[in-house]
Design an enzyme around this catalytic site. Structure first.
Site, mmCIF file in Angstrom:
data_model
loop_
_atom_site.group_PDB
_atom_site.id
_atom_site.type_symbol
_atom_site.label_atom_id
_atom_site.label_comp_id
_atom_site.label_asym_id
_atom_site.label_seq_id
_atom_site.Cartn_x
_atom_site.Cartn_y
_atom_site.Cartn_z
ATOM 1 C CB VAL A 183 34.573 32.369 48.103
ATOM 2 C CG1 VAL A 183 35.454 31.154 48.345
ATOM 3 C CG2 VAL A 183 34.883 33.468 49.102
ATOM 4 C CE LYS A 223 37.667 37.766 50.598
ATOM 5 N NZ LYS A 223 38.104 36.588 49.809
ATOM 6 C CE LYS A 282 40.634 43.752 49.425
ATOM 7 N NZ LYS A 282 39.924 42.461 49.356
ATOM 8 C CG ASP A 333 39.246 42.895 45.589
ATOM 9 O OD1 ASP A 333 39.227 42.385 44.459
ATOM 10 O OD2 ASP A 333 39.741 42.321 46.577
ATOM 11 N N GLY A 344 37.660 41.724 53.605
ATOM 12 C CA GLY A 344 38.932 41.106 53.916
ATOM 13 C C GLY A 344 39.667 40.614 52.675
ATOM 14 N N GLY A 357 28.512 32.601 47.207
ATOM 15 C CA GLY A 357 29.034 33.609 46.295
ATOM 16 C C GLY A 357 28.759 33.394 44.830
ATOM 17 N N PRO A 416 24.038 34.961 42.083
ATOM 18 C CG PRO A 416 23.073 36.199 40.357
ATOM 19 C CD PRO A 416 23.250 36.180 41.853
ATOM 20 N N GLY A 438 28.366 34.717 37.856
ATOM 21 C CA GLY A 438 28.482 35.731 36.816
ATOM 22 C C GLY A 438 27.913 37.079 37.187
#
Length: 230
Positions: A10, A12, A34, A43, A103, A166, A192, A194
């Site tokens: 989504v 994060k 993380k 990430d 998360g 997101g 936005p 992208g």
């Protein structure tokens, strides 16, 4: 501050990077933690590229893109213990003005085990730290129910929370505008679609404008924001 979501994928990580950028633009020292990385890409590498916070830590990494507890079991390694994560985060709190904890998946995904052998989640981590939460969610159809369930779970644990959408589409439809109207009381940011593909310098200049002052941004008028993107 715990950055969680209504689901996987989504946004994060991009939201975490945006909050880190905005906080640093406000002159604050930022750490991003993380607790568990599952699968690829990493990430923390994305956050490091887009936001370059003072500190970026990944506490555990597992090859399979599954829930962290399941991924640890399949990799035949010890799962994350809740208070190991709590201690690691508190160590960064002592050295930074803002600590963001990203998360994996949604709020109630099993992250690891407590000493008792029970699974713990990002909701449990937020309670243990006394930290507020940012819930990252999709902008389109079906998101209202997912957001309501996540906010209800946090409210039952007395964890305050705001919502970031997101990925706001370049050409929003009626459902997107309707959701925005329904969510505006809880909304603290809109990213936005992208945004993660932006050049880091552009991302850095833009991110504060996607977030409200509660997330160190400068977005203070949703009506003006809506008029600007039309």
């Amino acid at each position: 501050m715990v950055v969680t979501g209504t689901d996987a994928g989504v946004g994060k990580t991009i939201a975490t990077a945006a909050i880190a950028v905005a906080a640093q633009a406000a002159g604050l020292r930022v750490a991003v933690v993380k607790p568990a990385q599952t699968g690829e890409p990493s990430d923390v590498d994305i956050v490091r590229l887009l936001a370059a916070p003072e500190t970026v830590r990944n506490l555990a990494a597992y090859p399979e893109p599954l829930s962290p507890l399941t991924a640890a079991r399949i990799a035949d390694v010890e799962p994350l213990e809740l208070y190991t994560v709590v201690d690691a985060v508190r160590a960064e709190v002592d050295k930074h003005d803002v600590v963001l904890i990203e998360g994996a998946g949604g709020l109630l995904v099993p992250m690891g085990l407590r000493p008792s052998g029970e699974a713990w989640t990002m909701a449990d981590l937020a309670v243990s730290l006394g930290a507020p939460a940012v819930v990252v969610a999709r902008a389109g159809r079906g998101t209202l129910n997912h957001i309501a369930l996540t906010l209800e779970a946090l409210a039952r644990r007395a964890v305050s929370a705001g919502v970031v959408l997101g990925a706001w589409p370049a050409e929003p439809e009626l459902v997107h505008w309707s959701n925005l109207t329904d969510l505006v009381d809880n909304l603290v940011g809109v990213l936005p679609d992208g945004a993660g593909a932006m050049e880091p310098g552009v991302f850095g200049r833009s991110a504060p404008g996607w977030l409200t002052p509660s997330l160190y941004g400068v977005l203070d008028d949703w009506r003006a924001w809506a008029e600007d993107i039309n």
